[in-house]
Design a protein around this motif. Structure first.
Motif: not given
Length: 692
Positions: A21-50
């Motif tokens: 896995l390549n974790v690109m970032a854990w970011e905040t956008s407004g009321d959301f927090e999200y994490i981005v995986y560049e590749n691997g099994l969980y590749s993509g952007t996942h909203i982890v908190k509201y």
């Protein structure tokens, strides 16, 4: 600062555990927090908190230019994006999102609706847990995995946890899109696989009665878990398997008919179904899984039909109201704790088909149990099987039994007699400890080992026969046998351990048949065992008391001249009476009461000597007369009489037959010679030699 540290640790752990896995970032956008995986099994952007307070929420498909693929954290177990949110009432998931991870949308106390788009393919374990106001949910056409239930084209599947809606106490309906290729639902709002052969989940808010349709072959893991308002469930005849925790915590379920055809009832299947009163298990069921009916306090009757083969670990453990169990003679094995704490069970028949009762504590603390009939094919009475069965009065120990295990009958305070068969070779530690009503123990000579505390606390034990092949009597074996007045230690015993007869306050006589038996005379203080460090204190010292400590009425010791018994008697200022050795055709004879010199005549127990010489013996208690017959010779003696009658001949005796410690002793020479044997006396070895 704490949050930054936590994030750093998380990223390090993810990198170590999932190096692809390549974790690109854990970011905040407004009321959301999200994490981005560049590749691997969980590749993509996942909203982890509201973190917002809106009543109506739309979860976006694009955030900061990233395409959202998942809701929740793909690596965290059951982490909700809005845990304990009390304002949110409605959630809409934007089209394009494919994953709802484990626990992602759970824990929202006022949520009433969730709109899931067709793009969602995977919904994780407990994804909607603890949403008590949610009444209905629709599973769209694109879902191929629900709570780790997955049905590939080859129709194989795996199950991890089906309890998607734990804590959704008002959910009464699950609706599946008609064009979903993997799942379906019925008019009752129950979830199935597509061909309705597997019932996956009943909404936990369902009440009343539920009918399971024809065609269902399996009730999945946790399918009805927490359906507390269901009162009746009718299974169709095609059901073959009731899986793990299938009906767990259906507390108001009062009627459950298990149809013929069910082959297995798995672990925890009915745990928490406290409303069940009776259960009939059909013969088609081969195995009843561990804990299947554990702690059902109101369950009174269990009937198992012929065909059931195995009752596993703790199946009926804690069923305190259970009064009747019918075990068919098809059952072959019963597991540990199977009937532990069934305090209302009064009698039990274990059929001969049972060849293995595996493990421990099978009937422990069944305090109402009075009578048990054991299988004749059981080879061991195991660890604490009947421990604490305080009202158990009788039990048969099968002739197949070779070992009575540790604490097998511990504290069976009402057990007043026990017949130990001559197949038993070991009586293990504490086997009969606390059997305070036990009055007699006749230990067969097959017993070679008697464990620590084996008869500790048998306060009413009056009659004791110790096996003539026991190699030792270990520490505390007969401690607290306060009614015991005499003990005969066989010649096979090499040592009598510390406190072996401790506190036997009425013990008056001890007989030692081995001149070299070790008798512990002085107390032994085991030194304190050192600890492991400055803050680890040593284990306290322990005092081991002498063999007969507390035997305040011990007066007489029988033993051989020059034996350890004589030394012990002299050291303890006890009366010592020498034992005379009796040999028949150069083979030593053993007696329950030792031969004694009375007025220079060797006196022996009458039945043993007559039978050893080949005579038949008859005793008349009214006249206190013994009659022995061998071929054409008839001999009679009467207690207290100095006359022996041989056929019609009267023979005068130097010493009459007499009672000693409730045993009839007769003069050896007079009896043996009048039955045709020769008798010799060796003064040096105190030995009588009989030959015929």
């Amino acid at each position: 600062m704490k949050r930054i540290l936590s994030l750093a640790i998380t990223i390090i752990m993810i990198t170590l555990l999932f190096p692809t896995l390549n974790v690109m970032a854990w970011e905040t956008s407004g009321d959301f927090e999200y994490i981005v995986y560049e590749n691997g099994l969980y590749s993509g952007t996942h909203i982890v908190k509201y973190t917002g307070t809106a009543e109506v929420l739309v979860i976006p498909d694009i955030i900061d230019g990233h395409t959202v693929t998942g809701i929740g954290h793909p690596l965290y177990t059951s982490q909700s994006i809005y845990e304990k949110n009390e304002t949110l009432k409605s959630v809409t998931i934007s089209n394009g999102i494919t994953h709802i991870w484990n626990g992602a949308l759970g824990g929202c106390k006022n949520l009433t609706s969730i709109n899931i788009p067709d793009s969602v393919a995977h919904i994780g374990v407990a994804a909607f847990r603890d949403c008590p106001k949610l009444k209905s949910i629709t599973i769209p056409r694109g879902v191929i995995e629900l709570g780790k239930t997955h049905f590939p084209e080859n129709n194989s599947y795996y199950v991890y946890n089906n309890n998607l809606f734990a804590g959704c106490t008002n959910l009464t309906e699950i609706i599946v899109a008609v064009d979903n290729a993997y799942y379906t639902s019925d008019e009752q709002g129950i979830l199935y696989n597509k061909d309705k052969t597997r019932l996956i989940l009943c909404p936990p808010g369902k009440s009343g009665a539920v009918n399971i349709p024809v065609g269902v072959v399996e009730i999945f893991d946790e399918a009805f878990r927490d359906c507390v308002d269901l009162s009746e469930i009718t299974l169709s005849k095609g059901v073959k398997r009731i899986s793990r925790s299938a009906f767990e915590k259906c507390a108001n379920l009062t009627k459950m008919i298990i149809p013929d055809g069910v082959e297995s009832i798995d672990t925890d299947a009915f745990v928490g179904c406290t409303g069940l009163i009776d259960i009939n298990i059909p013969g088609s069921v081969k195995s009843i899984g561990s804990y299947a009916f554990r702690n059902l306090a109101n369950l009174k009757t269990v009937v198992m039909q012929y065909g059931v083969k195995s009752i596993e670990h703790s199946v009926f453990n804690g069923c305190t109201g259970l009064t009747s169990v019918d075990i068919p003679d098809s059952v072959e094995s019963i597991g540990s704790y199977a009937f532990k704490d069934c305090v209302s069970l009064t009698s039990l028949i274990i059929p001969d088909s049972v060849t293995g009762i595996v493990g421990m504590c099978v009937f422990e603390n069944c305090t109402g149990l009075t009578d048990v009939r054991m299988s004749d094919n059981v080879t061991e009475i195991g660890y604490q099987w009947f421990s604490g069965c305080s009202n158990l009065k009788s039990i048969n120990i099968p002739k197949s039994t070779t070992e009575i295990g540790q604490s097998a009958f511990y504290n069976c305070a009402s057990l007043n007699s026990i017949d130990i068969p001559d197949s038993v070779t070991k009586i293990v530690s504490g086997a009969f400890a606390g059997c305070s009503s036990l009055t007699a123990v006749n230990m067969p000579d097959s017993v070679e080992y008697i464990g620590l505390n084996a008869f500790d606390g048998c306060s009413n034990l009056e009659t004791l026969h110790i096996s003539n092949n026991a190699d030792r009597i270990l520490d505390y074996t007969f401690t607290g046998c306060t009614s015991l007045t005499s003990a005969n230690i066989p010649g096979s015993v090499a040592r009598v351990g510390y406190e072996a007869f401790f506190g036997c306050v009425n013990l008056e006589t001890v007989i030692f048949n081995n001149p070299n038996t070790i008798i512990e005379e002085t107390e032994y203080i085991r030194p304190a065992i050192p600890g492991g460090g400055a803050n680890d204190p040593p284990v306290s010292e322990k005092v081991f008391h002498p063999t007969f400590d507390g035997c305040d009425n011990l007066k007489t010791i029988y033993g051989y001249y020059g034996s350890t018994a004589e030394i012990f008697a002299n050291n303890q200022e006890k009366n010592f009476i020498p034992i005379v050795k009796v040999q028949l055709n150069e083979v030593d004879l053993s007696f329950d009461v030792p031969p004694q010199l009375i007025n220079d005549r060797t006196m022996v127990p009458m039945r043993k000597i007559f039978e050893a010489l080949g005579a038949d013996v008859d005793w008349n208690g009214e006249t206190q007369t013994v009659v022995a017959v061998k071929n054409d010779i008839t001999i009679s003696l009467q207690i207290g009489s100095s006359i022996l009658i041989k056929n019609d001949e009267i023979i005068n005796l130097d010493v009459p037959a007499q009672l000693v410690n409730s045993h009839t002793l007769v003069p050896t020479r007079a009896v043996a010679e009048n039955l045709g044997a020769t008798v010799e006396w060796d003064e040096n070895t105190q030995t009588v030699s009989i030959n015929y």
